[in-house]
Scaffold this motif. Structure first.
Motif, PDB file in Angstrom:
ATOM      1  N   GLY A  19       0.472 -40.406 -18.408  1.00  0.00           N
ATOM      2  CA  GLY A  19       0.395 -41.857 -18.275  1.00  0.00           C
ATOM      3  C   GLY A  19      -1.015 -42.374 -18.522  1.00  0.00           C
ATOM      4  O   GLY A  19      -1.209 -43.402 -19.182  1.00  0.00           O
ATOM      5  N   ALA A  20      -2.013 -41.664 -18.008  1.00  0.00           N
ATOM      6  CA  ALA A  20      -3.405 -42.085 -18.215  1.00  0.00           C
ATOM      7  C   ALA A  20      -3.783 -41.981 -19.689  1.00  0.00           C
ATOM      8  O   ALA A  20      -4.381 -42.909 -20.258  1.00  0.00           O
ATOM      9  N   LEU A  21      -3.425 -40.864 -20.313  1.00  0.00           N
ATOM     10  CA  LEU A  21      -3.723 -40.713 -21.746  1.00  0.00           C
ATOM     11  C   LEU A  21      -2.950 -41.732 -22.586  1.00  0.00           C
ATOM     12  O   LEU A  21      -3.488 -42.308 -23.532  1.00  0.00           O
ATOM     13  N   GLY A  22      -1.689 -41.955 -22.219  1.00  0.00           N
ATOM     14  CA  GLY A  22      -0.889 -42.958 -22.939  1.00  0.00           C
ATOM     15  C   GLY A  22      -1.487 -44.348 -22.795  1.00  0.00           C
ATOM     16  O   GLY A  22      -1.501 -45.131 -23.747  1.00  0.00           O
ATOM     17  N   GLY A  23      -1.989 -44.655 -21.610  1.00  0.00           N
ATOM     18  CA  GLY A  23      -2.635 -45.959 -21.394  1.00  0.00           C
ATOM     19  C   GLY A  23      -3.865 -46.127 -22.256  1.00  0.00           C
ATOM     20  O   GLY A  23      -4.115 -47.202 -22.816  1.00  0.00           O
ATOM     21  N   LEU A  64       1.797 -26.450 -13.918  1.00  0.00           N
ATOM     22  CA  LEU A  64       1.303 -27.621 -13.188  1.00  0.00           C
ATOM     23  C   LEU A  64       2.488 -28.403 -12.644  1.00  0.00           C
ATOM     24  O   LEU A  64       3.554 -28.471 -13.279  1.00  0.00           O
ATOM     25  N   PRO A  65       2.307 -29.034 -11.493  1.00  0.00           N
ATOM     26  CA  PRO A  65       3.398 -29.855 -10.953  1.00  0.00           C
ATOM     27  C   PRO A  65       3.715 -31.014 -11.914  1.00  0.00           C
ATOM     28  O   PRO A  65       2.831 -31.607 -12.529  1.00  0.00           O
ATOM     29  N   PRO A 121       8.892 -30.058  -9.048  1.00  0.00           N
ATOM     30  CA  PRO A 121       9.164 -29.319 -10.281  1.00  0.00           C
ATOM     31  C   PRO A 121       7.855 -29.112 -11.030  1.00  0.00           C
ATOM     32  O   PRO A 121       6.932 -29.920 -10.959  1.00  0.00           O
ATOM     33  N   SER A 122       7.772 -28.032 -11.748  1.00  0.00           N
ATOM     34  CA  SER A 122       6.531 -27.755 -12.468  1.00  0.00           C
ATOM     35  C   SER A 122       6.840 -27.358 -13.893  1.00  0.00           C
ATOM     36  O   SER A 122       7.938 -26.928 -14.229  1.00  0.00           O
ATOM     37  N   MET A 154       2.805 -35.957 -15.324  1.00  0.00           N
ATOM     38  CA  MET A 154       3.185 -37.338 -15.635  1.00  0.00           C
ATOM     39  C   MET A 154       1.998 -38.283 -15.431  1.00  0.00           C
ATOM     40  O   MET A 154       1.805 -39.218 -16.217  1.00  0.00           O
ATOM     41  N   LEU A 155       1.188 -38.036 -14.407  1.00  0.00           N
ATOM     42  CA  LEU A 155       0.001 -38.853 -14.165  1.00  0.00           C
ATOM     43  C   LEU A 155      -0.981 -38.721 -15.337  1.00  0.00           C
ATOM     44  O   LEU A 155      -1.502 -39.720 -15.838  1.00  0.00           O
TER      45      LEU A 155
END
Length: 88
Positions: free
Chosen positions: A22-26, A12-13, A7-8, A18-19
């Motif tokens: 997740g990195a920014l949230g971390g 973007l996929p 799904p996009s 989500m990756l």
């Protein structure tokens, strides 16, 4: 079987989005945790320093100031007794 397209969203996929999220949230969570830890450490340090100063003051009072004051009082008593003895 053919592999379906992921799904996009926004072109973007979704797994890639989500990756990135997740990195920014971390990074955001790590920065917030660091701030909270720094504030907590400062509070703990102020509290520890206050307790340390109180205990040093107590020890100074009981082991230095009180004995010195007792000696000064004894000196004053001896001086007063000597003055009384000299007047007679």
């Amino acid at each position: 079987l053919p592999v379906p397209d992921p799904p996009s969203s926004y072109g973007l996929p979704l797994p890639t989005l989500m990756l990135i999220a997740g990195a920014l949230g971390g990074i955001v969570v790590a920065a917030a945790a660091r701030l909270v830890a720094r504030l907590s450490a400062r509070r703990w340090a102020r509290r520890a320093e206050r307790r340390w100063r109180e205990r040093v003051a107590q020890v100074a009072q009981s082991h230095v100031l009180e004995p010195v004051q007792a000696e000064l009082d004894a000196h004053d008593r001896v001086g007063a007794a000597l003055a009384t003895a000299l007047r007679r």
